[in-house]
Design a protein around this motif. Structure first.
Motif, PDB file in Angstrom:
ATOM      1  N   ASN A  99     -17.540  49.872 -28.054  1.00 49.80           N
ATOM      2  CA  ASN A  99     -17.319  49.811 -26.606  1.00 49.80           C
ATOM      3  C   ASN A  99     -16.577  48.557 -26.147  1.00 49.80           C
ATOM      4  N   ALA A 100     -15.890  47.888 -27.061  1.00 50.52           N
ATOM      5  CA  ALA A 100     -15.066  46.728 -26.703  1.00 50.52           C
ATOM      6  C   ALA A 100     -13.629  47.039 -27.098  1.00 50.52           C
ATOM      7  N   THR A 101     -12.701  46.634 -26.270  1.00 50.97           N
ATOM      8  CA  THR A 101     -11.300  46.862 -26.595  1.00 50.97           C
ATOM      9  C   THR A 101     -10.829  45.765 -27.544  1.00 50.97           C
ATOM     10  N   CYS A 102     -10.325  46.175 -28.666  1.00 49.30           N
ATOM     11  CA  CYS A 102      -9.751  45.267 -29.650  1.00 49.30           C
ATOM     12  C   CYS A 102      -8.296  45.675 -29.857  1.00 49.30           C
ATOM     13  N   LEU A 103      -7.517  44.750 -30.389  1.00 52.12           N
ATOM     14  CA  LEU A 103      -6.107  45.024 -30.651  1.00 52.12           C
ATOM     15  C   LEU A 103      -5.811  44.860 -32.132  1.00 52.12           C
ATOM     16  N   ARG A 104      -4.969  45.724 -32.638  1.00 51.81           N
ATOM     17  CA  ARG A 104      -4.469  45.589 -33.997  1.00 51.81           C
ATOM     18  C   ARG A 104      -2.984  45.261 -33.900  1.00 51.81           C
ATOM     19  N   LEU A 105      -2.587  44.200 -34.587  1.00 53.04           N
ATOM     20  CA  LEU A 105      -1.178  43.839 -34.663  1.00 53.04           C
ATOM     21  C   LEU A 105      -0.623  44.432 -35.946  1.00 53.04           C
ATOM     22  N   GLY A 147      16.188  47.595 -31.858  1.00 54.31           N
ATOM     23  CA  GLY A 147      16.157  49.015 -32.203  1.00 54.31           C
ATOM     24  C   GLY A 147      15.072  49.797 -31.504  1.00 54.31           C
ATOM     25  N   GLU A 148      14.057  49.094 -31.033  1.00 55.58           N
ATOM     26  CA  GLU A 148      12.959  49.738 -30.302  1.00 55.58           C
ATOM     27  C   GLU A 148      12.403  48.713 -29.323  1.00 55.58           C
ATOM     28  N   TYR A 149      12.187  49.139 -28.112  1.00 60.01           N
ATOM     29  CA  TYR A 149      11.522  48.311 -27.119  1.00 60.01           C
ATOM     30  C   TYR A 149      10.651  49.226 -26.277  1.00 60.01           C
ATOM     31  N   SER A 150       9.373  49.253 -26.591  1.00 61.37           N
ATOM     32  CA  SER A 150       8.398  50.066 -25.866  1.00 61.37           C
ATOM     33  C   SER A 150       7.399  49.106 -25.240  1.00 61.37           C
ATOM     34  N   PRO A 151       7.546  48.784 -23.949  1.00 62.55           N
ATOM     35  CA  PRO A 151       6.692  47.780 -23.319  1.00 62.55           C
ATOM     36  C   PRO A 151       5.204  47.978 -23.608  1.00 62.55           C
ATOM     37  N   GLN A 152       4.570  46.859 -23.935  1.00 62.24           N
ATOM     38  CA  GLN A 152       3.148  46.789 -24.267  1.00 62.24           C
ATOM     39  C   GLN A 152       2.799  47.485 -25.583  1.00 62.24           C
ATOM     40  N   ARG A 153       3.804  47.969 -26.333  1.00 66.00           N
ATOM     41  CA  ARG A 153       3.496  48.694 -27.570  1.00 66.00           C
ATOM     42  C   ARG A 153       4.259  48.195 -28.783  1.00 66.00           C
ATOM     43  N   ARG A 209       9.509  44.709 -37.260  1.00 63.55           N
ATOM     44  CA  ARG A 209       8.880  45.466 -36.176  1.00 63.55           C
ATOM     45  C   ARG A 209       7.483  44.899 -35.935  1.00 63.55           C
ATOM     46  N   PHE A 210       7.174  44.677 -34.666  1.00 64.56           N
ATOM     47  CA  PHE A 210       5.867  44.206 -34.248  1.00 64.56           C
ATOM     48  C   PHE A 210       5.310  45.232 -33.273  1.00 64.56           C
ATOM     49  N   ALA A 211       4.094  45.717 -33.538  1.00 60.65           N
ATOM     50  CA  ALA A 211       3.492  46.738 -32.683  1.00 60.65           C
ATOM     51  C   ALA A 211       2.036  46.371 -32.391  1.00 60.65           C
ATOM     52  N   ILE A 212       1.571  46.797 -31.253  1.00 61.08           N
ATOM     53  CA  ILE A 212       0.189  46.581 -30.832  1.00 61.08           C
ATOM     54  C   ILE A 212      -0.489  47.940 -30.745  1.00 61.08           C
ATOM     55  N   GLU A 213      -1.641  48.042 -31.355  1.00 61.10           N
ATOM     56  CA  GLU A 213      -2.415  49.282 -31.308  1.00 61.10           C
ATOM     57  C   GLU A 213      -3.795  48.956 -30.739  1.00 61.10           C
ATOM     58  N   PRO A 214      -4.151  49.522 -29.590  1.00 61.15           N
ATOM     59  CA  PRO A 214      -5.494  49.288 -29.054  1.00 61.15           C
ATOM     60  C   PRO A 214      -6.533  50.044 -29.885  1.00 61.15           C
ATOM     61  N   LEU A 215      -7.667  49.405 -30.103  1.00 62.60           N
ATOM     62  CA  LEU A 215      -8.774  50.008 -30.841  1.00 62.60           C
ATOM     63  C   LEU A 215     -10.029  49.929 -29.986  1.00 62.60           C
ATOM     64  N   LEU A 225      -0.662  39.080 -25.734  1.00 61.85           N
ATOM     65  CA  LEU A 225      -0.122  39.359 -27.069  1.00 61.85           C
ATOM     66  C   LEU A 225       1.276  39.963 -26.949  1.00 61.85           C
ATOM     67  N   TRP A 226       1.452  40.903 -26.020  1.00 60.00           N
ATOM     68  CA  TRP A 226       2.762  41.522 -25.856  1.00 60.00           C
ATOM     69  C   TRP A 226       3.818  40.492 -25.476  1.00 60.00           C
ATOM     70  N   ASP A 227       3.497  39.616 -24.535  1.00 60.25           N
ATOM     71  CA  ASP A 227       4.443  38.573 -24.140  1.00 60.25           C
ATOM     72  C   ASP A 227       4.839  37.706 -25.338  1.00 60.25           C
ATOM     73  N   THR A 228       3.873  37.384 -26.187  1.00 62.53           N
ATOM     74  CA  THR A 228       4.124  36.547 -27.365  1.00 62.53           C
ATOM     75  C   THR A 228       5.061  37.232 -28.352  1.00 62.53           C
ATOM     76  N   LEU A 229       4.988  38.558 -28.423  1.00 64.32           N
ATOM     77  CA  LEU A 229       5.815  39.319 -29.362  1.00 64.32           C
ATOM     78  C   LEU A 229       7.166  39.721 -28.792  1.00 64.32           C
ATOM     79  N   SER A 230       7.322  39.679 -27.464  1.00 61.67           N
ATOM     80  CA  SER A 230       8.504  40.298 -26.867  1.00 61.67           C
ATOM     81  C   SER A 230       9.353  39.397 -25.982  1.00 61.67           C
ATOM     82  N   LYS A 231       8.906  38.205 -25.688  1.00 63.95           N
ATOM     83  CA  LYS A 231       9.697  37.301 -24.844  1.00 63.95           C
ATOM     84  C   LYS A 231      10.381  36.254 -25.721  1.00 63.95           C
TER      85      LYS A 231
END
Length: 157
Positions: A75-81, A46-52, A65-71, A6-12
């Protein structure tokens, strides 16, 4: 999907060009960017915080702005965009609904299309074939019900 995917898709740049617009930039805060669109959209990262988070700031004060928040869900890791869009008055005037609305159906329809393209890029699932003006009319009705701001500009189409 992994957080890294997901991070690569948002940042490359080569990934962003598939689902949003072709763009060139270096992955660092302060680097200039240029989206290849008409009219061209340029500014600085304006902001570049790798993986975030990554934010594209334009000279007129607008940004995406595109951000990733782990949830942790059951007991499963999910991501919020998280997607933030601050547009200037001038940039929103051309969309159906214009600047007279707190929520603009044209901008909302545009983000619907963009996020469908992102989902398609990440999953391979084909989004439904819905045209922009039809989405504008749909969001005009939805927003009118939610916040009482129907637009005659969209209803007249």
């Amino acid at each position: 999907m992994t957080p890294e995917r997901l991070w690569d898709t948002l940042s490359k740049p080569e990934e962003i060009g598939v689902w949003l617009l072709p763009v060139s930039f270096e992955p660092r805060t302060g680097a200039p960017y240029a989206f290849r669109s008409q009219p061209a959209m340029t500014g600085t990262v304006g902001e570049y915080s790798p993986q975030r988070a990554i934010r594209f700031d334009s000279a007129d004060g607008a940004f995406w702005r595109f951000a990733i928040e782990p949830l942790d869900v059951d007991n499963a890791t999910c991501l919020r965009l998280i997607v933030e869009d601050r547009m200037t008055r001038a940039s929103v005037e051309g969309y159906p609904g214009g600047v007279a609305k707190a929520w603009n159906p044209g901008v909302t329809a545009g983000w619907h299309e963009i996020l469908d393209a992102l989902e398609h890029h990440l999953t391979g699932r084909q989004p439904p074939d819905i045209d922009y003006l039809r989405l504008c009319r749909f969001y005009d009705r939805v927003l009118a019900q939610l916040i009482g701001q129907g637009s005659s500009r969209v209803d007249q189409r």
